[in-house]
Design a protein around this motif. Structure first.
Motif, short mmCIF file in Angstrom:
data_model
loop_
_atom_site.label_atom_id
_atom_site.label_comp_id
_atom_site.label_asym_id
_atom_site.label_seq_id
_atom_site.Cartn_x
_atom_site.Cartn_y
_atom_site.Cartn_z
N ASN A 41 42.34 10.70 -33.29
CA ASN A 41 41.33 10.78 -32.22
C ASN A 41 40.80 12.21 -32.10
OD1 ASN A 41 41.45 8.13 -31.52
ND2 ASN A 41 42.85 8.40 -29.79
N ALA A 45 37.04 13.59 -32.77
CA ALA A 45 36.28 14.30 -31.73
C ALA A 45 35.78 15.64 -32.23
CB ALA A 45 37.16 14.48 -30.49
N ASP A 66 43.53 19.40 -28.03
CA ASP A 66 42.50 19.72 -29.02
C ASP A 66 41.31 20.40 -28.38
OD1 ASP A 66 40.42 17.85 -28.17
OD2 ASP A 66 41.65 16.24 -29.01
N ILE A 71 36.20 13.93 -23.36
CA ILE A 71 35.85 12.58 -22.90
C ILE A 71 35.06 12.74 -21.60
CG2 ILE A 71 36.77 10.32 -22.21
CD1 ILE A 71 39.38 11.16 -23.71
N VAL A 79 39.27 4.69 -21.15
CA VAL A 79 39.94 5.10 -22.40
C VAL A 79 41.18 4.30 -22.77
CG1 VAL A 79 39.51 7.43 -23.28
CG2 VAL A 79 40.57 7.17 -21.08
N THR A 85 36.14 1.32 -27.01
CA THR A 85 35.98 2.39 -28.00
C THR A 85 34.58 2.96 -27.96
OG1 THR A 85 36.06 2.92 -30.35
CG2 THR A 85 35.46 0.66 -29.82
N SER A 86 34.46 4.22 -28.34
CA SER A 86 33.12 4.80 -28.44
C SER A 86 32.65 4.79 -29.89
CB SER A 86 33.16 6.25 -27.93
OG SER A 86 34.11 6.97 -28.68
N LYS A 87 33.49 4.19 -30.78
CA LYS A 87 33.21 4.35 -32.21
C LYS A 87 32.55 3.15 -32.88
CE LYS A 87 37.01 7.50 -31.94
NZ LYS A 87 38.42 7.73 -32.16
N GLY A 101 39.25 5.96 -36.04
CA GLY A 101 39.44 4.85 -35.10
C GLY A 101 38.24 3.94 -35.05
N PHE A 102 38.45 2.75 -34.61
CA PHE A 102 37.35 1.82 -34.36
C PHE A 102 37.83 0.61 -33.56
CE2 PHE A 102 39.08 0.90 -38.58
CZ PHE A 102 39.47 -0.41 -38.44
N ARG A 103 39.16 0.44 -33.45
CA ARG A 103 39.66 -0.78 -32.82
C ARG A 103 39.74 -0.66 -31.29
NH1 ARG A 103 43.15 -3.69 -36.81
NH2 ARG A 103 44.16 -4.60 -35.01
N GLY A 104 39.76 0.54 -30.78
CA GLY A 104 39.88 0.74 -29.34
C GLY A 104 41.22 0.22 -28.82
N GLU A 105 42.24 0.42 -29.58
CA GLU A 105 43.55 -0.13 -29.22
C GLU A 105 44.63 0.91 -29.05
OE1 GLU A 105 44.34 -3.11 -32.36
OE2 GLU A 105 45.04 -4.25 -30.62
N ALA A 106 44.46 2.07 -29.71
CA ALA A 106 45.58 3.01 -29.80
C ALA A 106 46.05 3.50 -28.43
CB ALA A 106 45.20 4.18 -30.69
N LEU A 107 45.14 4.10 -27.68
CA LEU A 107 45.57 4.64 -26.38
C LEU A 107 46.04 3.52 -25.45
CD1 LEU A 107 43.08 7.55 -25.69
CD2 LEU A 107 45.55 7.68 -25.94
N LYS A 321 46.42 0.68 -40.01
CA LYS A 321 45.37 1.09 -40.98
C LYS A 321 45.96 1.91 -42.13
CE LYS A 321 42.34 1.99 -37.03
NZ LYS A 321 43.09 2.86 -36.12
N1 LIG Z 1 41.10 13.50 -28.26
C1 LIG Z 1 40.01 12.80 -27.91
N2 LIG Z 1 38.82 13.44 -27.77
C2 LIG Z 1 37.72 12.74 -27.41
N3 LIG Z 1 37.70 11.42 -27.18
C3 LIG Z 1 38.84 10.74 -27.29
C4 LIG Z 1 40.06 11.39 -27.66
N4 LIG Z 1 41.03 10.47 -27.69
C5 LIG Z 1 40.46 9.29 -27.36
N5 LIG Z 1 39.17 9.45 -27.14
C6 LIG Z 1 38.21 8.39 -26.72
O1 LIG Z 1 38.99 7.31 -26.32
C7 LIG Z 1 38.59 6.12 -27.01
C8 LIG Z 1 39.80 5.25 -27.19
O2 LIG Z 1 40.67 5.82 -28.12
P1 LIG Z 1 41.59 4.90 -29.01
O3 LIG Z 1 42.31 5.71 -29.98
O4 LIG Z 1 42.35 4.04 -28.09
O5 LIG Z 1 40.55 3.98 -29.74
P2 LIG Z 1 39.66 4.28 -31.00
O6 LIG Z 1 39.98 5.61 -31.56
O7 LIG Z 1 38.25 4.06 -30.60
O8 LIG Z 1 40.13 3.13 -31.98
P3 LIG Z 1 41.57 2.92 -32.65
O9 LIG Z 1 42.35 2.07 -31.75
O10 LIG Z 1 41.22 2.26 -33.92
O11 LIG Z 1 42.14 4.28 -32.78
C9 LIG Z 1 37.97 6.61 -28.29
O12 LIG Z 1 37.03 5.70 -28.79
C10 LIG Z 1 37.33 7.93 -27.85
O13 LIG Z 1 36.06 7.70 -27.34
#
Ligand SMILES: Nc1ncnc2c1ncn2[C@@H]1O[C@H](COP(=O)(O)OP(=O)(O)OP(=O)(O)O)[C@@H](O)[C@H]1O
Ligand SMILES: [Mg+2]
Length: 667
Positions: A41, A45, A66, A71, A79, A85-87, A101-107, A321
Motif C-alpha cells: 500500500n 501511494a 510512509d 488518505i 479504508v 479500494t481506490s485502485k 493492490g486492487f481487491r480492497g481487502e487487506a486492511l 497474490k
Molecule cells: N499507506 C497508504 N497510503 C495511501 N493510501 C492507502 C495506504 N494504505 C491504504 N490506503 C488506501 O486504502 C485502500 C484500502 O487498502 P487495502 O490494502 O485494504 O486495499 P487495496 O490496496 O486497494 O487492495 P488489496 O486488498 O488488493 O491490497 C487503498 O485502496 C488505498 O486507497
C-alpha cells in the motif's frame, strides 16, 4: 469429524463477522503477510521512505510509516471496509493494473483480527487525521493531529481473536526472520525507495536501504557483502518472440553471481511486473543453468526482474497474490536461460576452471577404478626419480607427525569409553564414511605446493591431484576436535579479550544484516555467555574459556603448530551465538564443532598496521609454511578422508603420467 446432531446440520447463512474472519485467514497467515500488504500500500501511494517497526515478531505491534500521498479525510471511514479500494474500478481494469493492490481487502482483513489505528495526511490539508478501526469499521471519528504528509498504520495484538492462528505462529525470532526476508526482497526491487525495518527499541535496523537506486549496493547490504564482487548484471532488452502459441513480449533484468561465488543456500528473488512472486518453474529453469558451473550442493544468488504485458499475467490466483500465471512461460524461461548461460560463459577465468572441473570429475572416477587397469597401462616411469616439482623437505621429521603419532596412540577413532555418547556417535558417523581410496592417496602423497589460498597440488604415484585445502582443513579440524574431545590443548590469552567488545567489533565491520538482527547483540551475549552451563561446556569440552566478567581467556589448540585466525575472532564469537544449536546435546556438539572448525580453517595473523602489499605477501609466505610443515603432515597422518570429499569434489585428478607419456610418444 465432529459429530453434530442431525437437527443442527441445516444449511444457514454464515454470520458476516465469521465470513470476514475466514477471509482474513486466507490473506493473513502471519505477521509477515500483514506487513507485506501494508508495504505494498505504501509503495502504491508513491512513498520514497518507508519505516517499519515491530514488537514480538509483529504479533504484539506493527507500525509502518510512509511519506506517500496519504488518505483523504473523507476516505478514512472506508479504508478498512471490505472491497473498498481506490485502485480498481471495472473488472476489465484487472488486466492492466499497475498497483499491487486492487481487491480492497487487506486492511479490512487486518482490522478483523487486530486493533488498527491509521494516521494520515494529504498535502492539501494543514494537519493529519487519526482514526481507530475494528472489524472493518471506523470506531472513532477522525481526530485532527500533528503529522507529515503520508500515512502511519499502527496494528496491535494480531490474531487476538483467532487464538489457534496465533498459536500456530513461530517464535518471535522466526516470525521476524520471515519479515526481514520479505522486506529485504521488496527493498531490493525498489532501489529508489529507502526502506528500513527494525525491532522496537533496537538502535540498529535489520534492513536499511538508502534509496539511492544502486541495486548492486543494495544486494551487498541486504544479502551479503561477499556477493557484490561477483555480480553480473544482465539486461534483456524488450524482445518479442514468436512462439508456437503466439508472440511473447518481455523485458528482463537479472543480477546473477558469476561462477566464482557459491553458497550453501540459494537466494532466488523473482519479481514480475514489480510484484514479488514465487514460481517453481522459473526458479528451477534458471537455477539449473548453474549446474554446469558450481560444485554440487552449492548455489548462486539470482535476482530476476521480469516485465511482461499486464494482460499476459494473471495475478488473481490466490488472495495473497503470491502466485502468478504467465503466458508463454516456457519460451521466456528458455530465452533467459540462454542469455544467463552466455554471460556465465563469458566470465573467462572461472569458466576455464569449471570446464576443467567437469573433465576432472571423470578423472576421479578413473582413479577409483584404477586397480582394474593393466599394470602396463599404469606406470610408464619411476615415480621416485620423476617428480612434478621441488618438494619441501618435511615428512617424518615434521614436529607435527611426532605429536600426532604420540597422540594417536592414546586417541583412537574407535568408540572411547567415558566419552559422551553423542561424541561417539559423531565420530562413528565420519569413520563409517571413510573412503579407502582417498585414504591411500593422502597417506602416501607428496605435497607439490600451494596453487592459491584455496587449492594445493599433490602427487601420488604417477598422478597429480588438485585438492581443496579449505575443505580438507575444515574436515581435519572437525575430526580432531571430536577425537580429542575435552582433551584439546590450550592457547592462553593472557589478560583476555572482552566478548562483548568482540561482538560489537563484528557488528561494526559486518555489512550483512538480517538474520543476525533478529536478536540484539546484548540479547545474544546474555543468552550464550551469561549462561553458566554453556560457559562450562565451552570450557570443559572445547577449551574455550570465558569468565564471569565475559572475558575470553583460553582458546583450543586443535592441531599443534597451527595458530587460529585471531583476526577473525569477532566473527567466530558471533557465529557461536548465531550458528550453534544449543537446544539438544548431539546437535549442539555437532554445530559447535563445525563452527570452531570453520573458523580455524581460515588463515589469520595479518596485521592491520602493516603496509597492505607487503603484509599480503608475507601472509602468503607464512601460510605456505604452515601448510607445508603443519597442516599437510596432519592431513597425511590423521585425517580420515570421507565420502564428503568426493561428493563436494574436494580432490580432483588433473594429470596422469601414463596419459602424458602417450601424448609425448606421439610427438
Ligand atoms: N499507506 C497508504 N497510503 C495511501 N493510501 C492507502 C495506504 N494504505 C491504504 N490506503 C488506501 O486504502 C485502500 C484500502 O487498502 P487495502 O490494502 O485494504 O486495499 P487495496 O490496496 O486497494 O487492495 P488489496 O486488498 O488488493 O491490497 C487503498 O485502496 C488505498 O486507497
Ligand atoms: Mg493493499
Amino acid at each position: 469429524m465432529l459429530q453434530t446432531p442431525v437437527e443442527d446440520r441445516r444449511i444457514r447463512r454464515l454470520d458476516e463477522e465469521v465470513i470476514n474472519r475466514v477471509a482474513a485467514g486466507e490473506i493473513l497467515h502471519g505477521p509477515v503477510n500483514a506487513i507485506k500488504e501494508m508495504l505494498e500500500n505504501s509503495l502504491d501511494a508513491g512513498s520514497t521512505q518507508i519505516n517499519i517497526t515491530v514488537t514480538d515478531g509483529g504479533v504484539k505491534m506493527i507500525q509502518i510509516q510512509d511519506n506517500g500521498h496519504g488518505i483523504k479525510k473523507e476516505d478514512l471511514p472506508l479504508v478498512c471496509e471490505r472491497f473498498a479500494t481506490s485502485k480498481l474500478r471495472e473488472f476489465e481494469d484487472l488486466s492492466s493494473m499497475t498497483t499491487f493492490g486492487f481487491r480492497g481487502e487487506a486492511l479490512a482483513s487486518i482490522s478483523h483480527v487486530a486493533h488498527v489505528t491509521i494516521t494520515s495526511m494529504t498535502k492539501d490539508r494543514p494537519c493529519a487525521f487519526r482514526c481507530q478501526y475494528a472489524s472493518g469499521k471506523m470506531i472513532s471519528d477522525p481526530k485532527a493531529t500533528a503529522g507529515l504528509v503520508g500515512t502511519t498504520i499502527h496494528i496491535e495484538d494480531l490474531f487476538y481473536n483467532c487464538l489457534s492462528r496465533r498459536k500456530g505462529l513461530g517464535t518471535s525470532s522466526e516470525e521476524f526472520h520471515k519479515i526481514s526476508d520479505m522486506v529485504s526482497r521488496y527493498a531490493l526491487a525498489n532501489p529508489f525507495v529507502s526502506i528500513s525495518l527494525k525491532k522496537m527499541g533496537s538502535k540498529t535496523p535489520a534492513v536499511c536501504t538508502s534509496g539511492s537506486g544502486v541495486v548492486s549496493n543494495n544486494i551487498g547490504a541486504l544479502f551479503g557483502a561477499d556477493i557484490s564482487p561477483d555480480l553480473l548484471h544482465v539486461h534483456y532488452e524488450e524482445t518479442t518472440l514468436t512462439t508456437s502459441t503466439g508472440t511473447a513480449t518481455f523485458e528482463a533484468e537479472m543480477y546473477a553471481t558469476n561462477p566464482n561465488y557459491n553458497s550453501k543456500k540459494n537466494i532466488f528473488v523473482l519479481f514480475i511486473n514489480e510484484r514479488l512472486v514465487s514460481s517453481t518453474t522459473i526458479k528451477k529453469g534458471l537455477l539449473s543453468v548453474y549446474n554446469e558451473y558450481l560444485p554440487r550442493g552449492t548455489h548462486p544468488f539470482l535476482y530476476v526482474k521480469l516485465k511482461v504485458p499486464p494482460q499476459s499475467v494473471d495475478v488473481n490466483i490466490n488472495p495473497t497474490k503470491s502466485e502468478v500465471r504467465m503466458l508463454h512461460e516456457q519460451d521466456i524461461i528458455a530465452a533467459l536461460r540462454t542469455r544467463l548461460n552466455d554471460n556465465l560463459l563469458s566470465c573467462g577465468t572461472s569458466r576455464t576452471f569449471n570446464s576443467k572441473a567437469e573433465y576432472l570429475r571423470g578423472e576421479v572416477e578413473l582413479t577409483k577404478k584404477r586397480s582394474s587397469l593393466r599394470p602396463s597401462k599404469k606406470i610408464r616411469t619411476d615415480d621416485k626419480s620423476r617428480r612434478l616439482g621441488e618438494f619441501p623437505p618435511f615428512s617424518d621429521a615434521s614436529p607435527f607427525l611426532e605429536t600426532a603419532r604420540a597422540k594417536n596412540k592414546e586417541e583412537t577413532f574407535e568408540r572411547v569409553e567415558g566419552r559422551l555418547e553423542s561424541v561417539n556417535h559423531l565420530v562413528h558417523s565420519f569413520t563409517s564414511q571413510i573412503n579407502t581410496g582417498l585414504s591411500d592417496i593422502f597417506s602416501s602423497s607428496v605435497l607439490v605446493g600451494l596453487v592459491d589460498s584455496e587449492f594445493i597440488a599433490l602427487q601420488h604415484k604417477t598422478y597429480l591431484y588438485l585438492a581443496n585445502l579449505r575443505h580438507l582443513k575444515t574436515l581435519l579440524f572437525y575430526q580432531q576436535i571430536l577425537v580429542r574431545f575435552s582433551k584439546l590443548d590450550d592457547i592462553h590469552l593472557g589478560e583476555g579479550l572482552p566478548v562483548r567488545g568482540l561482538l560489537q567489533e563484528y557488528r561494526r565491520h559486518a555489512s550483512v544484516e538480517g538474520e543476525g538482527e533478529m536478536e540484539t547483540l546484548e540479547d545474544m551475549y546474555v543468552r550464550v555467555f551469561c549462561d553458566e552451563t554453556k560457559r562450562d561446556m565451552l570450557s570443559e569440552y572445547f577449551s574455550i574459556e570465558i569468565d564471569e566478567e565475559g572475558i575470553l581467556k583460553r582458546l583450543p589448540q586443535i592441531v599443534p603448530g597451527h595458530t587460529p585466525p585471531f583476526d577473525l575472532l569477532p566473527a567466530f564469537i558471533y557465529s557461536l551465538c548465531l550458528d550453534v544449536d544449543w537446544t539438544e546435546e548431539l546437535r549442539c556438539i555437532d554445530s559447535l564443532t563445525r563452527v570452531i572448525a570453520e573458523w580455524e580453517k581460515d588463515f589469520g595473523g595479518r596485521s592491520e598496521d602493516e603496509d597492505r602489499f607487503y603484509a599480503g605477501e608475507r601472509a602468503e609466505e607464512e601460510e605456505e609454511k604452515v601448510v607445508e610443515n603443519v597442516l599437510y603432515p596432519a592431513i597425511k597422518s590423521v585425517l580420515k578422508p570421507t565420502e564428503e570429499l568426493i561428493e563436494n569434489r574436494s580432490i580432483l585428478q588433473i594429470a596422469s603420467m601414463e596419459k602424458l607419456y602417450k601424448v609425448f610418444e606421439r610427438c
